[in-house]
Design a protein around this motif. Structure first.
Motif, PDB file in Angstrom:
ATOM      1  N   PRO A  72      -5.797  10.776  -1.926  1.00 40.89           N
ATOM      2  CA  PRO A  72      -6.136   9.263  -2.081  1.00 40.89           C
ATOM      3  C   PRO A  72      -7.517   8.853  -1.165  1.00 40.89           C
ATOM      4  O   PRO A  72      -7.423   9.371  -0.108  1.00 40.89           O
ATOM      5  CB  PRO A  72      -4.762   8.542  -1.654  1.00 40.89           C
ATOM      6  CG  PRO A  72      -3.756   9.624  -1.973  1.00 40.89           C
ATOM      7  CD  PRO A  72      -4.494  11.054  -1.731  1.00 40.89           C
ATOM      8  N   ASN A  73      -8.111   8.041  -1.597  1.00 42.16           N
ATOM      9  CA  ASN A  73      -9.276   7.766  -0.725  1.00 42.16           C
ATOM     10  C   ASN A  73      -9.038   6.649   0.535  1.00 42.16           C
ATOM     11  O   ASN A  73     -10.053   5.932   0.738  1.00 42.16           O
ATOM     12  CB  ASN A  73     -10.436   7.497  -1.705  1.00 42.16           C
ATOM     13  CG  ASN A  73     -10.023   5.854  -2.259  1.00 42.16           C
ATOM     14  OD1 ASN A  73      -8.940   5.442  -2.213  1.00 42.16           O
ATOM     15  ND2 ASN A  73     -11.237   5.416  -2.746  1.00 42.16           N
ATOM     16  N   LEU A  87      -0.643  -3.065  10.596  1.00 38.93           N
ATOM     17  CA  LEU A  87      -1.146  -2.816   9.075  1.00 38.93           C
ATOM     18  C   LEU A  87      -0.451  -4.143   8.158  1.00 38.93           C
ATOM     19  O   LEU A  87       0.527  -3.490   7.406  1.00 38.93           O
ATOM     20  CB  LEU A  87      -0.749  -1.625   8.417  1.00 38.93           C
ATOM     21  CG  LEU A  87      -1.932  -1.128   7.541  1.00 38.93           C
ATOM     22  CD1 LEU A  87      -1.455   0.485   7.058  1.00 38.93           C
ATOM     23  CD2 LEU A  87      -1.982  -1.824   6.201  1.00 38.93           C
ATOM     24  N   GLY A 140      -0.011   4.307  -1.740  1.00 35.71           N
ATOM     25  CA  GLY A 140      -0.833   5.458  -2.306  1.00 35.71           C
ATOM     26  C   GLY A 140      -0.922   6.810  -1.370  1.00 35.71           C
ATOM     27  O   GLY A 140      -1.434   7.745  -1.841  1.00 35.71           O
ATOM     28  N   VAL A 178       3.599   0.704   3.430  1.00 33.34           N
ATOM     29  CA  VAL A 178       5.038   1.097   2.757  1.00 33.34           C
ATOM     30  C   VAL A 178       5.914   1.648   4.041  1.00 33.34           C
ATOM     31  O   VAL A 178       7.137   1.337   3.805  1.00 33.34           O
ATOM     32  CB  VAL A 178       4.900   2.224   1.630  1.00 33.34           C
ATOM     33  CG1 VAL A 178       4.633   3.376   2.478  1.00 33.34           C
ATOM     34  CG2 VAL A 178       6.053   2.257   0.923  1.00 33.34           C
ATOM     35  N   LEU A 190       0.976  -1.254  -0.086  1.00 32.04           N
ATOM     36  CA  LEU A 190       0.181   0.014  -0.071  1.00 32.04           C
ATOM     37  C   LEU A 190       0.861   1.258  -0.164  1.00 32.04           C
ATOM     38  O   LEU A 190       1.514   1.623   0.857  1.00 32.04           O
ATOM     39  CB  LEU A 190      -0.956   0.043   1.179  1.00 32.04           C
ATOM     40  CG  LEU A 190      -1.797  -1.186   1.322  1.00 32.04           C
ATOM     41  CD1 LEU A 190      -2.609  -1.203   2.640  1.00 32.04           C
ATOM     42  CD2 LEU A 190      -2.795  -1.293   0.186  1.00 32.04           C
ATOM     43  N   MET A 227      -0.104   9.969   1.103  1.00 33.16           N
ATOM     44  CA  MET A 227       0.732  11.188   1.053  1.00 33.16           C
ATOM     45  C   MET A 227       1.888  11.505   1.774  1.00 33.16           C
ATOM     46  O   MET A 227       2.602  12.239   1.516  1.00 33.16           O
ATOM     47  CB  MET A 227      -0.493  12.287   1.073  1.00 33.16           C
ATOM     48  CG  MET A 227      -1.620  12.223   0.041  1.00 33.16           C
ATOM     49  SD  MET A 227      -1.089  12.630  -1.569  1.00 33.16           S
ATOM     50  CE  MET A 227      -1.221  14.600  -1.335  1.00 33.16           C
ATOM     51  N   LYS A 269       6.602   8.053  -0.250  1.00 32.30           N
ATOM     52  CA  LYS A 269       7.370   7.856   1.105  1.00 32.30           C
ATOM     53  C   LYS A 269       8.418   6.619   0.759  1.00 32.30           C
ATOM     54  O   LYS A 269       9.362   6.893   1.459  1.00 32.30           O
ATOM     55  CB  LYS A 269       6.393   7.204   2.061  1.00 32.30           C
ATOM     56  CG  LYS A 269       6.723   7.655   3.762  1.00 32.30           C
ATOM     57  CD  LYS A 269       5.792   7.036   4.350  1.00 32.30           C
ATOM     58  CE  LYS A 269       5.284   7.768   5.272  1.00 32.30           C
ATOM     59  NZ  LYS A 269       4.392   7.386   6.455  1.00 32.30           N
TER      60      LYS A 269
HETATM   61  P1  UTP Z   1      -1.118   6.335   6.908  1.00 34.61           P
HETATM   62  O1  UTP Z   1      -2.283   6.229   7.371  1.00 34.61           O
HETATM   63  O2  UTP Z   1       0.297   6.741   7.510  1.00 34.61           O
HETATM   64  O3  UTP Z   1      -0.940   7.534   5.841  1.00 34.61           O
HETATM   65  O4  UTP Z   1      -0.860   5.143   5.707  1.00 34.61           O
HETATM   66  P2  UTP Z   1      -0.211   8.505   4.881  1.00 34.61           P
HETATM   67  O5  UTP Z   1      -1.158   9.216   3.712  1.00 34.61           O
HETATM   68  O6  UTP Z   1       0.858   7.444   4.284  1.00 34.61           O
HETATM   69  O7  UTP Z   1       0.660   9.392   5.834  1.00 34.61           O
HETATM   70  P3  UTP Z   1       0.365  10.839   6.568  1.00 34.61           P
HETATM   71  O8  UTP Z   1      -0.978  10.562   7.290  1.00 34.61           O
HETATM   72  O9  UTP Z   1      -0.296  11.806   5.610  1.00 34.61           O
HETATM   73  O10 UTP Z   1       1.515  11.240   7.200  1.00 34.61           O
HETATM   74  C1  UTP Z   1      -0.710   3.747   6.211  1.00 34.61           C
HETATM   75  C2  UTP Z   1      -0.480   3.108   4.898  1.00 34.61           C
HETATM   76  O11 UTP Z   1      -1.353   3.254   4.025  1.00 34.61           O
HETATM   77  C3  UTP Z   1      -1.000   3.649   2.697  1.00 34.61           C
HETATM   78  C4  UTP Z   1       0.149   4.592   2.819  1.00 34.61           C
HETATM   79  O12 UTP Z   1       0.933   4.482   1.803  1.00 34.61           O
HETATM   80  C5  UTP Z   1       0.852   3.753   4.179  1.00 34.61           C
HETATM   81  O13 UTP Z   1       1.547   2.495   3.409  1.00 34.61           O
HETATM   82  N1  UTP Z   1      -2.331   4.455   2.101  1.00 34.61           N
HETATM   83  C6  UTP Z   1      -2.815   5.602   2.735  1.00 34.61           C
HETATM   84  C7  UTP Z   1      -2.511   4.247   0.758  1.00 34.61           C
HETATM   85  O14 UTP Z   1      -1.865   3.518   0.234  1.00 34.61           O
HETATM   86  N2  UTP Z   1      -3.391   4.933   0.433  1.00 34.61           N
HETATM   87  C8  UTP Z   1      -4.044   5.968   1.140  1.00 34.61           C
HETATM   88  O15 UTP Z   1      -5.186   6.641   0.740  1.00 34.61           O
HETATM   89  C9  UTP Z   1      -3.922   6.145   2.322  1.00 34.61           C
END
Ligand code: UTP
Length: 408
Positions: free
Chosen positions: A202-203, A311, A98, A234, A96, A100, A110
């Motif tokens: 992203p949703n 996760l 996606g 990730v 995962l 931000m 990231k």
């Molecule tokens: P987080 O909840 O830490 O969110 O994602 P984030 O967007 O990466 O970071 P912040 O909150 O803006 O700092 C947990 C995991 O879920 C993935 C992230 O890439 C990470 O692996 N994720 C999160 C997605 O793939 N899509 C999303 O829309 C949100």
């Protein structure tokens, strides 16, 4: 969608401000804006006005985790079973990526973050190295699906391709993008991020299986005979992926899902805990964990809700397909959202200024008939990178990587 249809829709949802700069746009930009207005789900935005009611929980009771002594006692059997499934091509991995990563504050995806000190060592590289351990152990490749979003897809693909997938087989890496959702201010008004573009994010990570389906990847899942999907974040650089022992234990226990869990390091640690909700597996987020639940004890006097999720979940593909049409609860999350100010200039706020609307993978656990909480040693498998410094940071993850013998 025509301009008058767009006006009608926006009026219905009180979002007329989105056309403020319409007359200044080129024909192409106008078209793109109207298409975006048409595609955006505005029904969900109302929910921010009663967001507390969205995540009402049912009756919470404990769900026993499989703990380390039991795992150690059955290690060989579980591992053999897991390796058998991996060798038969039944296990896929889903990264995962996606998100931000706003808390980390880098403009890049990231996974492109370099955690090395004396050499380059990227987050993506750590993840792939971990998966390669299993590939070597099983002597079999595991299909790796990578979820990106519109915001980071190109950069992610370019980076991984340029680095030859850090030694992973290119024909076993499959990218797909997740859906986007509008981002709003605290009153539910959608921000503009450009004069002709709604602010989107992203949703959430909960839409991953639907997005895989929309990308046409399920045909491949079936043709390859993949029966289990190991979904993981990730940002945990110690993440064990397609862990044979975990896979084997879940199969052996006849569960349709598994969740890697760690013992919480404090009752108020900010991780969701695994439990039963109205008799089905579920996860209570840390902010929903009441005092009463946090201090509840089981029959041995141990804390009853003490296993936090990291996760890393395993799902049966059959079950994932069964729940495809089911809606997941909506989570409204406060975030920093870049927006155009009154003067039409782009502002990147320093503090949260609105909401994002997300579905979360943890809610999929509640849709499963059964789930095995599988304890892992946090020092060996849990080094999340959310922030630059402090808790769950680059600093803390570096220390844990070094503790596990990874040269930085
Ligand atoms: P987080 O909840 O830490 O969110 O994602 P984030 O967007 O990466 O970071 P912040 O909150 O803006 O700092 C947990 C995991 O879920 C993935 C992230 O890439 C990470 O692996 N994720 C999160 C997605 O793939 N899509 C999303 O829309 C949100």
């Amino acid at each position: 969608m025509t301009l008058s249809q767009a006006k009608e829709k926006l009026e219905k949802y009180g979002q007329q401000h989105l056309l403020k700069y319409y007359d200044e746009l080129s024909e192409k930009e106008k078209e793109a804006l109207l298409a975006q207005i048409e595609a955006t789900d505005m029904d969900v935005l109302e929910s921010c006005k009663h967001k507390e009611e969205l995540v009402k929980k049912g009756e919470i009771t404990p769900l026993k985790a499989m703990q380390l002594p039991e795992i150690q006692a059955n290690q060989e059997t579980f591992t053999a079973k897991g390796l058998e499934a991996i060798r038969a091509g039944k296990v896929g991995a889903v990264l995962l990526a996606g998100g931000m990563g706003t808390r980390l504050g880098s403009d890049n995806p990231k996974g492109m973050f370099n955690v090395g000190l004396t050499r380059e060592l990227y987050i993506f590289e750590c993840i792939i190295n971990n998966l390669l351990d299993v590939v070597h152990q099983a002597q079999a490749w595991v299909h790796l699906f990578v979820m990106t979003s519109d915001k980071n897809h190109d950069a992610t693909v370019k980076f991984l391709t340029e680095h030859d997938f850090f030694g992973y087989r290119a024909d076993h890496v499959h990218f797909f993008t997740q859906e986007m959702a509008a981002a709003t201010d605290y009153q539910g008004k959608i921000y503009l991020e450009e004069k002709g573009k709604l602010s989107t994010s992203p949703n959430g990570n909960g839409g991953w299986f639907v997005s895989m389906k929309n990308a046409g990847l399920l045909d491949m899942v079936h043709s390859q005979g993949i029966e289990w999907m190991n979904v993981f974040a990730v940002d945990n650089v110690l993440q064990r992926i397609a862990d044979p022992c975990f896979v084997g234990a879940t199969i052996q226990k006849n569960c349709v899902a598994g969740a890697k869990v760690v013992r919480k390091n404090a009752p108020d640690e900010k991780v969701g805990v695994i439990c039963l909700e109205d008799g089905r597996p579920s996860i209570v987020e840390y902010y929903d964990l009441t005092e009463e639940l946090a201090s509840a004890k089981d029959e041995n006097g141990d804390p009853a809700y003490y296993f936090g999720v990291i996760l890393n979940y395993l799902f049966s593909v059959t079950e994932l397909e069964r729940i495809l049409e089911k809606r997941l609860p909506l989570h409204i999350v406060e975030k920093k959202i870049p927006y155009l100010n009154e003067a039409g200039e782009l502002v990147k706020p320093e503090a949260p200024n609105g909401y994002k609307y997300e579905n979360l993978v943890l809610d999929m656990i509640h849709q499963m008939e059964s789930c095995l909480p599988f304890e892992v040693e946090r020092e060996k498998e849990f080094a999340p990178i959310k922030n630059m410094t402090g808790i769950d940071s680059v600093e803390s993850a570096r220390a844990l990587l070094q503790k596990n013998g990874v040269q930085l």
